[in-house]
Design a protein around this motif. Sequence first.
Motif, mmCIF file in Angstrom:
data_model
loop_
_atom_site.group_PDB
_atom_site.id
_atom_site.type_symbol
_atom_site.label_atom_id
_atom_site.label_comp_id
_atom_site.label_asym_id
_atom_site.label_seq_id
_atom_site.Cartn_x
_atom_site.Cartn_y
_atom_site.Cartn_z
ATOM 1 N N GLN A 64 0.858 -1.106 -0.072
ATOM 2 C CA GLN A 64 0.053 0.052 0.104
ATOM 3 C C GLN A 64 0.832 1.111 -0.031
ATOM 4 O O GLN A 64 1.704 1.389 0.880
ATOM 5 N N VAL A 65 0.700 2.263 -0.877
ATOM 6 C CA VAL A 65 1.394 3.392 -1.059
ATOM 7 C C VAL A 65 0.479 4.385 -0.781
ATOM 8 O O VAL A 65 -0.587 4.624 -1.407
ATOM 9 N N THR A 66 0.725 5.400 0.251
ATOM 10 C CA THR A 66 -0.261 6.343 0.453
ATOM 11 C C THR A 66 0.558 7.602 0.845
ATOM 12 O O THR A 66 1.499 7.673 1.351
ATOM 13 N N GLN A 67 -0.214 8.806 0.458
ATOM 14 C CA GLN A 67 0.544 10.196 0.808
ATOM 15 C C GLN A 67 0.152 10.377 2.265
ATOM 16 O O GLN A 67 -0.525 10.089 2.910
ATOM 17 N N MET A 68 1.160 11.097 2.844
ATOM 18 C CA MET A 68 1.381 11.417 4.166
ATOM 19 C C MET A 68 0.095 12.108 4.451
ATOM 20 O O MET A 68 -0.278 13.322 3.935
ATOM 21 N N GLY A 69 -0.463 11.909 5.975
ATOM 22 C CA GLY A 69 -1.689 12.656 6.285
ATOM 23 C C GLY A 69 -2.994 11.835 5.758
ATOM 24 O O GLY A 69 -3.928 12.018 6.047
ATOM 25 N N GLN A 70 -3.180 10.827 4.824
ATOM 26 C CA GLN A 70 -4.075 10.154 4.330
ATOM 27 C C GLN A 70 -4.392 8.949 5.516
ATOM 28 O O GLN A 70 -3.427 8.424 6.017
ATOM 29 N N GLU A 71 -5.589 8.465 5.348
ATOM 30 C CA GLU A 71 -6.039 7.346 6.194
ATOM 31 C C GLU A 71 -5.764 5.915 5.237
ATOM 32 O O GLU A 71 -5.823 6.091 4.041
ATOM 33 N N VAL A 72 -5.221 5.099 6.013
ATOM 34 C CA VAL A 72 -5.236 3.751 5.522
ATOM 35 C C VAL A 72 -5.777 2.562 6.359
ATOM 36 O O VAL A 72 -5.778 2.702 7.557
ATOM 37 N N ILE A 104 3.038 2.176 20.949
ATOM 38 C CA ILE A 104 3.102 2.474 19.518
ATOM 39 C C ILE A 104 1.554 2.912 19.220
ATOM 40 O O ILE A 104 1.400 3.890 18.209
ATOM 41 N N PHE A 105 0.800 2.114 19.753
ATOM 42 C CA PHE A 105 -0.587 2.055 19.441
ATOM 43 C C PHE A 105 -1.256 3.145 19.820
ATOM 44 O O PHE A 105 -2.169 3.197 20.899
ATOM 45 N N ASP A 106 -1.105 4.507 19.316
ATOM 46 C CA ASP A 106 -1.714 5.435 19.790
ATOM 47 C C ASP A 106 -3.005 5.976 19.222
ATOM 48 O O ASP A 106 -3.769 5.147 18.524
ATOM 49 N N ASP A 107 -3.437 7.159 19.493
ATOM 50 C CA ASP A 107 -4.855 7.377 18.913
ATOM 51 C C ASP A 107 -5.165 7.378 17.399
ATOM 52 O O ASP A 107 -6.126 7.497 17.218
ATOM 53 N N GLN A 108 -3.972 7.495 16.822
ATOM 54 C CA GLN A 108 -3.937 7.471 15.283
ATOM 55 C C GLN A 108 -4.469 6.144 14.827
ATOM 56 O O GLN A 108 -4.771 5.852 13.711
ATOM 57 N N THR A 151 -1.785 9.158 8.519
ATOM 58 C CA THR A 151 -0.303 8.695 8.196
ATOM 59 C C THR A 151 0.744 9.638 8.108
ATOM 60 O O THR A 151 0.640 10.783 7.771
ATOM 61 N N LYS A 152 1.943 8.978 8.988
ATOM 62 C CA LYS A 152 3.198 9.855 8.707
ATOM 63 C C LYS A 152 4.227 8.997 8.410
ATOM 64 O O LYS A 152 4.046 7.916 8.055
ATOM 65 N N LEU A 153 5.224 9.771 7.997
ATOM 66 C CA LEU A 153 6.495 9.218 7.370
ATOM 67 C C LEU A 153 6.799 7.808 8.150
ATOM 68 O O LEU A 153 7.267 6.626 7.526
ATOM 69 N N GLU A 154 6.829 7.880 9.279
ATOM 70 C CA GLU A 154 7.484 6.951 10.148
ATOM 71 C C GLU A 154 6.619 5.711 10.451
ATOM 72 O O GLU A 154 7.066 4.660 10.991
ATOM 73 N N ASP A 155 5.501 5.777 9.792
ATOM 74 C CA ASP A 155 4.454 4.570 9.711
ATOM 75 C C ASP A 155 4.895 3.830 8.901
ATOM 76 O O ASP A 155 4.246 2.312 8.685
#
Lengths: 114, 111
Positions: free
Chosen positions: A11-19, A60-64, A82-86
């Motif tokens: 899965q390729v996703t832009q930062m900030g998008q939901e996955v 690691i499992f935070d509110d996101q 999503t963040k880059l570090e995800d």
Amino acid sequence: EPEVTQTPSHQVTQMGQEVILRCVPISNHLYFYWYRQILGQKVEFLVSFYNNEISEKSEIFDDQFSVERPDGSNFTLKIRSTKLEDSAMYFCASNRGQGTQPQHFGDGTRLSIL
Amino acid sequence: QKEVEQNSGPLSVPEGAIASLNCTYSDRGSQSFFWYRQYSGKSPELIMFIYSNGDKEDGRFTAQLNKASQYVSLLIRDSQPSDSATYLCAVLSYNTDKLIFGTGTRLQVFP
């Protein structure tokens, strides 16, 4: 032999998008898990799920993050923004019970955040 | 902080030899111990699990557990080039679902 299946494989996703990552655990298993593995690092526990609720989660499992079992077969992991570090491999696992029962892993979803 | 330690390797052995992979863990409350094999870019695949002190054999694989020394090992007899992979030690503590993984030992079996 029954398997844990995961979709998509990549899965390729832009930062900030939901996955949403999807998993179908082995059919007679009752406990479900998500782990992740950042490239070159250890496999890390994210969350365990039993009887339609979270039984344990890591720091690691935070509110996101959220998990859901929307029907009798699927188990999903949602990352809200999503963040880059995800970026990592995300593995779903399942087993028949707590404690001594081995956890069986799916093939994983490679998540790439751009 | 519960830790699982493994030598990252690589451990290189010739085909047909015995490969010995070791793991130590910090939590004395650990109750279940698992060895997973992970090929590059793939998921962990369960090889062996052990709960009691002593040896457990399954085909070419033997898991050994010494709870007093907080030590678990995996022996692979008659190593084959197809055994070349990273071997992950994972530990489950009492009253938890969370597997704690080591960094893995990379095994190379050369013909």
